[in-house]
Every structure is written in C-alpha cells, then in structure tokens.
Design a protein around this motif. Structure first.
Motif, PDB file in Angstrom:
ATOM      1  N   LYS A 336       0.776  -1.122   0.055  1.00  0.00           N
ATOM      2  CA  LYS A 336      -0.277   0.057  -0.008  1.00  0.00           C
ATOM      3  C   LYS A 336       0.854   1.115   0.045  1.00  0.00           C
ATOM      4  O   LYS A 336       2.261   1.312   0.544  1.00  0.00           O
ATOM      5  N   GLY A 337       0.430   2.399  -0.429  1.00  0.00           N
ATOM      6  CA  GLY A 337       1.017   3.728  -0.203  1.00  0.00           C
ATOM      7  C   GLY A 337       1.882   3.793  -1.753  1.00  0.00           C
ATOM      8  O   GLY A 337       1.770   2.924  -2.437  1.00  0.00           O
ATOM      9  N   ASN A 338       2.233   4.793  -1.712  1.00  0.00           N
ATOM     10  CA  ASN A 338       2.971   5.159  -3.068  1.00  0.00           C
ATOM     11  C   ASN A 338       4.402   5.226  -3.140  1.00  0.00           C
ATOM     12  O   ASN A 338       5.196   6.341  -3.167  1.00  0.00           O
ATOM     13  N   TYR A 339       4.925   3.981  -3.029  1.00  0.00           N
ATOM     14  CA  TYR A 339       6.276   3.673  -2.620  1.00  0.00           C
ATOM     15  C   TYR A 339       7.042   3.141  -3.731  1.00  0.00           C
ATOM     16  O   TYR A 339       6.437   2.396  -4.669  1.00  0.00           O
ATOM     17  N   LEU A 340       8.183   3.622  -4.323  1.00  0.00           N
ATOM     18  CA  LEU A 340       9.095   3.326  -5.193  1.00  0.00           C
ATOM     19  C   LEU A 340      10.467   3.025  -4.696  1.00  0.00           C
ATOM     20  O   LEU A 340      10.951   4.020  -3.925  1.00  0.00           O
ATOM     21  N   LEU A 341      11.075   1.864  -4.842  1.00  0.00           N
ATOM     22  CA  LEU A 341      12.647   1.829  -4.629  1.00  0.00           C
ATOM     23  C   LEU A 341      13.379   2.758  -5.195  1.00  0.00           C
ATOM     24  O   LEU A 341      13.169   3.020  -6.397  1.00  0.00           O
ATOM     25  N   PRO A 342      14.391   3.368  -4.308  1.00  0.00           N
ATOM     26  CA  PRO A 342      15.352   4.112  -5.056  1.00  0.00           C
ATOM     27  C   PRO A 342      16.020   3.616  -6.064  1.00  0.00           C
ATOM     28  O   PRO A 342      16.583   2.487  -5.915  1.00  0.00           O
ATOM     29  N   THR A 343      15.971   4.327  -7.165  1.00  0.00           N
ATOM     30  CA  THR A 343      16.452   3.579  -8.447  1.00  0.00           C
ATOM     31  C   THR A 343      17.817   4.139  -9.121  1.00  0.00           C
ATOM     32  O   THR A 343      17.678   5.195  -9.263  1.00  0.00           O
ATOM     33  N   VAL A 344      18.896   3.236  -9.338  1.00  0.00           N
ATOM     34  CA  VAL A 344      19.990   3.743 -10.090  1.00  0.00           C
ATOM     35  C   VAL A 344      20.119   2.935 -11.345  1.00  0.00           C
ATOM     36  O   VAL A 344      20.168   1.789 -11.668  1.00  0.00           O
ATOM     37  N   LEU A 345      20.435   3.835 -12.429  1.00  0.00           N
ATOM     38  CA  LEU A 345      20.721   3.348 -13.711  1.00  0.00           C
ATOM     39  C   LEU A 345      22.019   3.659 -14.193  1.00  0.00           C
ATOM     40  O   LEU A 345      22.562   4.824 -14.192  1.00  0.00           O
ATOM     41  N   THR A 346      22.779   2.664 -14.782  1.00  0.00           N
ATOM     42  CA  THR A 346      23.961   3.137 -15.636  1.00  0.00           C
ATOM     43  C   THR A 346      23.773   2.793 -17.236  1.00  0.00           C
ATOM     44  O   THR A 346      22.668   2.150 -17.565  1.00  0.00           O
ATOM     45  N   GLY A 347      24.856   3.019 -17.860  1.00  0.00           N
ATOM     46  CA  GLY A 347      24.656   2.620 -19.282  1.00  0.00           C
ATOM     47  C   GLY A 347      23.504   3.694 -19.979  1.00  0.00           C
ATOM     48  O   GLY A 347      22.855   3.331 -20.946  1.00  0.00           O
ATOM     49  N   VAL A 348      23.186   4.808 -19.409  1.00  0.00           N
ATOM     50  CA  VAL A 348      22.223   5.673 -19.886  1.00  0.00           C
ATOM     51  C   VAL A 348      22.749   6.691 -21.023  1.00  0.00           C
ATOM     52  O   VAL A 348      23.992   6.879 -21.023  1.00  0.00           O
TER      53      VAL A 348
END
Length: 454
Positions: A336-348
C-alpha cells in the motif's frame, strides 16, 4: 476536499474548498487591509515575522507530524525542513530594513532625490507541496514584510500545512485581512488568476507556470515563476575522495525522495573513476531505509503524488528498453502507499527520457564521460536552467565549466542547497524572476522616485 495520506492511501481529514463567492470575499478583505498593513512601521512588521518564527519553533513536533501525514515526507526530514526554513526569518530580521528603507541618492543642489520602495499590493502566492515551508517562506514572508497582503494558495497536497501558516501568522500579529489561505484544487487557482491582484508568485511545473504567465499577461503585473529542473552533476577525475563524492551525490539525488526542483537529476562521471563511483553510490543508496514516514529511521517515504509513480516507472522502462542497466531498485515497494524503491541506472544516454525529462522522484541515471568537454555538452543538453554542480579538487577548473552553463545557481563540491542570502532564480524553462537575497526582498516592491525641491 479529502486529504489523503500517501503512505496508506487513507483519508486523514476533510476540509472545505473555496469557491467563487469565498474567493471574491477574501480578496476584498485583503485589498481593504493592505494599505493599513503598509502603514505599520517596518520594524514592527519585521518583529511580527519573528513572532511567527517563534510560534513555528514552539509547535515544531505537531507541524512536522502534519507535514509528514499529508505529504509522506519522512518525519525527520519534515523537522529538518521546518527548522531549516527559519534561516529565511533570520535573513528578514537582519536584512529587510536595509533593503526596504528609503534611499537618499542626491542631497546636493536644489533638488533632493530619493527612492522609496512601495509594496505591490495584494499578491497571489500559489505554492508547492514538496517543501511548503521553504518555498512558501521565500514568497509570503518576504511579501508581508514589504507591506503586501497575501492570497496564499497551498498545493492541495499540503493544505493542512497552509492552514497552519494562516493560524500562526494571525496569532503572531499579522492582521486577518492581510494574509488569507485559499484551499482547493486547480479551480481555486484559476479563480485567483482571474482576480484583480497585483502580482503572481508561483512554484511548480513548467507547464503550469507557462499557463499562468499567459493567463495573467494582459494584467501587466509582476509574475515570478519557480519551475522545474533537470539538474546535472559532474564528478571530475581529480575529485579528492570518490566515495565521499558518491555519498554526497546520492543525498542530492534522493533526499525528500528526489521531490525537489534542485535535486540532482542526472550524473556524469569521468571514465577514470566511473566504476569506483558507481560502486560507492549504489552501496550508499542501498543503505537508505524505506518505509513508514513516521518512523524516525526512515529515509525514503512514499511519493506524495500517486500519478508520479507511473511517470517514473515509464522512465525506468524506457531506459532499460534502450539499453540501460538497472543497478538497484526499479520497482514499487510494499502493498500500500505510493512507494518506489530508490533506483539507479547506468549505461544511460541523452536519448532516454530519464536523462531528458524531469523525474521528480527516486531515480537517477549515471553516465560515463571521457573529459570535461563531453560533460559540458551533456550538461547543457536540456531545456532547463536551475542548478548545476561540479565535484573537483580544482576550483578554477570547476568554475571554468560552471560559468559556461546557463543556470541560476552553480555548485562546487556541494549540491541541492539553498541560501537565503543568495538569489534563487532559474533560466530557460526553470522560471522567471527571483526570490531570496536582497533581490528577493525587493521583488515584492515597486520603486517610486522622489524629486524634492524646497
């Protein structure tokens, strides 16, 4: 209007929305009260602002709880915001008299020449939810001390906080016909745009800011717009401590869940230290505790706006489809709730939405660059111009790059920082006008030139 807790999705309160009749009545009162407020001696207006600050400090715990419940901001970060915003009040107490007092420019000869700084009148402050104390104080406290009346429209996601502003300002000594709160959604904001007001000060998205500027253009009144950003950070190969640079950059990207106009939104790292930086960065992000924002140990709470979840998830999907590598995160958290795991992307790269479009959430792309020239070209590749940061051991090298960027704020070895003594201003799609500093004090005035001859 229902107030919904973004951590649970539950309604925590219900408050009345303004309508055409109440907006008209409130603005009439503000127009009636403003001339008398300007006649209050400046020193007394400054003292009243100080009284407000004292009341906020006395009620810190309760105010932080309200802010956390309606926005999802972790409790400790809510306390940090409220306490940190007090530096605006200190700035007003120390600087307002100097910059609002009449200036004698010429006393020689038969004609004395002076400038007097008069208030604009009744101004609209259409504010934001992400830092309601910081961005609110930047406008309504400076407007009040300059002698204006204020029609304050909090975001519908921070309405309870806006109503507390009204309560404590009135208690501090601001007359009830000088500061008023207008609650409701975009329809109430539209009513303010149609009203006979003397200035508009907005914090929010570029799209809404542009609409406001067009809507009120025919009035020929001041318009100040603090809009979004796609703020870049570049880590040079000479940085003194790669790990510490990564820790600082991660905080700049993920503090307040990345919901800040000056949050780090894209990172460029010299190829010589890229792998070391990414490893340290991801390691730091993985220590962030996500969960109940009322838990003092929580660092990542829910996103305030449910709609933003889909925007960020689409950016992540787009990046991965175009070849990006997911280092951590990338999905929702909890049931429940508006949660999103902190996200790290490379190769961008710059073809990906996550590197071009404002994210305003817990996601960051980190790109390797060969040298300063490539970094500069990528940092400039944006329609925004709010802030930019460089981490380096060489101030001259960093400043040489920063001075080539069309941004209102430049950081060397720091980021995501605002000071009341420095102007806060954007270029290009990041906005118009200025708050804070002596320029932000005078932004709420109109000069009158006096030619005085005996």
């Amino acid at each position: 209007m229902d107030i919904i807790n973004p951590a649970t999705g539950q309604v925590i309160d219900s408050i009345p929305s303004d309508n055409a009749a109440s907006v008209t009545e409130k603005i009439k009162n503000l127009q009636s009260g403003q001339p008398g407020w300007f006649k209050v001696p400046l020193a007394e207006r400054i003292s009243i602002i100080g009284n407000f600050g004292a009341l906020v400090r006395e009620n810190l715990d309760n105010l932080a709880l309200i802010l956390t419940r309606e926005t999802g901001k972790p409790l400790q970060q809510a306390k940090n915001e409220i306490s940190g915003a007090h530096n605006r009040i200190t700035h007003i107490e120390t600087a307002a008299a100097k910059w609002l007092s009449p200036e004698l420019l010429t006393a020689d000869g038969p004609t004395r020449e002076e400038i007097v700084y008069e208030p604009l009148g009744v101004i609209a402050n259409i504010s934001a939810w992400n830092f309601p104390y910081n961005v609110g104080y930047n406008v309504f406290l400076y407007a009040l001390v300059a002698g204006n009346s204020v029609a304050y429209k909090p975001s519908e996601y921070a309405s309870l906080t806006g109503l507390k502003f009204r309560e404590l300002l009135w208690k501090a000594g601001v007359p009830e016909d000088v500061f008023e709160c207008f609650t409701g959604g975009p329809d109430v904001g539209e009513l303010l745009l149609e009203a006979d007001l003397d200035g508009y000060f907005f914090t929010g998205s570029y799209r809404t800011g542009k609409y406001i500027a067009k809507k009120v253009a025919e009035k020929l009144v001041p318009v100040q717009l603090e809009l979004g950003g796609k703020d870049p950070l570049y880590v040079m190969d000479d940085v003194a401590d790669v790990r510490q640079a990564a820790i600082n950059a991660a905080e700049g990207a993920f503090y307040n869940n990345g919901q800040s106009c000056c949050a780090v939104e894209r990172i460029y790292v010299h190829e010589g230290i890229f792998e070391e930086f990414v490893e340290a960065f991801v390691s730091e992000v993985n220590t962030y505790r996500i969960g109940d924002p009322l838990d003092p140990e929580t660092y990542i709470g829910p996103l305030t706006r449910k709609e933003q979840l889909e925007i960020i998830l689409n950016q992540i999907k787009d990046a991965i489809n175009l070849g990006a590598r997911l280092e951590t995160g990338g999905k929702r958290w909890g049931e429940k709730g508006n949660y999103l795991l902190p996200t790290v992307l490379t190769g961008v790269n710059q073809q990906m939405a996550v590197m071009k479009e404002e994210s305003f959430g817990p996601v960051i792309g980190i790109q390797s660059v060969a040298d300063d020239k490539e970094a500069l070209a990528l940092m400039k590749d944006t329609d925004y111009g709010l802030t930019a940061a460089v981490f380096s051991s060489d101030e001259d090298r960093a400043k040489d790059l920063l001075e080539q960027l069309p941004t209102g704020t430049a950081y060397w070895n720091c980021c995501d920082r605002v000071s009341p003594v420095l102007p806060w201003t954007g270029r290009k799609n990041s906005g118009l006008g200025v708050t804070l500093s002596h320029l932000g004090i005078r932004a709420f005035t109109q000069p009158k030139a006096y030619h005085l001859r005996k």
